[in-house]
Design an enzyme around this catalytic site. Structure first.
Site, short mmCIF file in Angstrom:
data_model
loop_
_atom_site.label_atom_id
_atom_site.label_comp_id
_atom_site.label_asym_id
_atom_site.label_seq_id
_atom_site.Cartn_x
_atom_site.Cartn_y
_atom_site.Cartn_z
N SER A 127 0.82 -1.21 0.00
CA SER A 127 0.00 0.00 0.00
C SER A 127 0.85 1.26 0.00
CB SER A 127 -0.87 -0.02 1.26
OG SER A 127 -1.34 1.27 1.55
N GLU A 129 0.28 3.60 1.80
CA GLU A 129 0.40 3.98 3.21
C GLU A 129 1.81 3.69 3.74
OE1 GLU A 129 -1.45 5.05 6.25
OE2 GLU A 129 -2.33 6.15 4.60
N TYR A 151 -1.45 0.22 10.57
CA TYR A 151 -1.75 -0.43 9.28
C TYR A 151 -0.54 -0.32 8.34
CZ TYR A 151 -3.56 -0.95 4.56
OH TYR A 151 -3.73 -1.33 3.26
#
Ligand code: G4F
Length: 324
Positions: A127, A129, A151
């Site tokens: 991701s 992220e 996460y």
């Protein structure tokens, strides 16, 4: 007939990827929680048109035994590991389950493949992220990671596990570093769908306002249907590798809201209220990806652009509420 195994098949990406693989003639297997099999109307709604064409197996990312047994039984040619606790905001509330499920789940499935299907090609859903507090703009495969949430940390660990299995055990294992990707099948907890459904509900007279958090965060939003094609292409190459998948455009949450509300003929400023409770303890302020490697090596590029994506999601939510 090639066999594909998908974890996280009940989610947005799982649904688009299943459709793609079924259309390509694959035998598609998915891992779902037992409760999903018992409650198909609610939990399998995205797969409804495909249910007769795919095979679902009860299993859990928390149980190595269940993943091992499924891999042993299915003997997949390709495995797409999409399952995760994927809501960033929730990962601050329950960092333990996010870290445990996301990291161990990836380790378990990699290990099961190593032992029972070593020739299976493996895709890990990394991701953007992972870039978090970005070290360069735009972000590409060589950009250092600086995750800002439990996460994000769990995804960096999954990324490294995947790379390590590739290098240590010679698995054909690829990481996709996917930037935000949305669609009418996106979950309501994510900001794009929260906005499109919220605007449609206001238009239909079912709500009066919409509460949001940080309106200034910038995301590189693409269409999930385009992004699953990149996943598939990664596993069709001669060599396993890691790829950024993004549109190369960034927009603020505010811009998304403005456009979505205007699709419903509404002025967003009258309806959106900022709620400090919805701000995150640590935010990722700006994401914009450079997917030139995916374009060069995979021949992939996004087809749906920002405006089209917002309109697609708005139209679908208005249709669902029978106001379009
Ligand atoms: O839609 P979001 O919750 O997505 P986020 O955190 O960027 O994560 C998504 O994309 C990642 C890829 O980069 C995936 F890995 C991940 O699994 C997920 O799919 O939030 C987007 C932005 C954030 O900056 C958030 O602070 O929107 C801001 N925001 C403002 N108000 C809000 C809200 N987000 C949510 N969910 N809800 C709000 O009310």
């Amino acid at each position: 007939m090639k066999r594909a195994l998908i974890t996280g098949i009940t989610g947005q990406d799982g649904a688009y990827l299943s459709r793609l693989l079924v259309d390509k003639g694959y035998q598609v297997h998915g891992i779902v929680r037992r409760v999903a099999l018992e409650d198909p109307d609610h939990r399998l709604w995205r797969l409804k048109p495909l249910l007769k064409k795919i095979k679902l197996h009860a299993g859990s990312l928390e149980s190595y035994a269940s993943l091992f047994n499924i891999v042993q039984k299915v003997k997949p040619d390709e495995c797409y590991h999409l399952a995760a606790q994927s809501f960033v905001s929730y990962s601050f509330e329950d960092e333990f389950s996010t870290i445990n499920t996301n990291i161990n789940g990836t380790l378990y499935i990699l290990s099961a493949i190593k032992h029972k299907a070593p020739n299976c090609k493996f895709y890990f859903a990394g991701s953007s992220e992972m870039f978090g507090n970005v070290r360069e703009i735009p972000q590409k495969e060589s950009t250092p990671f600086y995750p800002r949430s439990p996460y994000g940390i769990s995804k960096v660990a999954g990324f490294e596990l995947t790379r390590n299995y590739r290098e240590s055990y010679k698995l054909f294992a690829c990481n996709g570093i996917l930037f935000n990707h949305e669609s009418p099948m996106r979950g309501y907890e994510f900001v794009t769908r929260k906005i499109t459904l919220g605007a449609a509900r206001i238009k239909a007279g079912l709500a009066k306002e919409l509460k949001l958090g940080n309106l200034d965060a910038k995301r590189d939003w693409g269409f999930a249907g385009d992004f699953v094609e990149a996943m598939y292409l990664m596993l069709q190459q001669e060599k396993p590798d890691d790829y950024v998948v993004s549109t190369g455009e960034t927009h603020t949450v505010k811009q998304f809201a403005e456009l979505a509300f205007s699709c419903a003929g509404l002025d967003w400023k009258k309806y959106i209220k900022q709620d400090k409770e919805l701000f995150r303890p640590a935010e990722v302020n700006l994401l914009i990806g450079d997917s030139s490697k995916a374009k060069r090596v995979l021949g992939w590029k996004p087809k749906v652009r920002f405006k089209e994506l917002v309109k697609m999601m708005m139209d679908e939510d208005m249709r669902r509420l029978k106001i379009l």
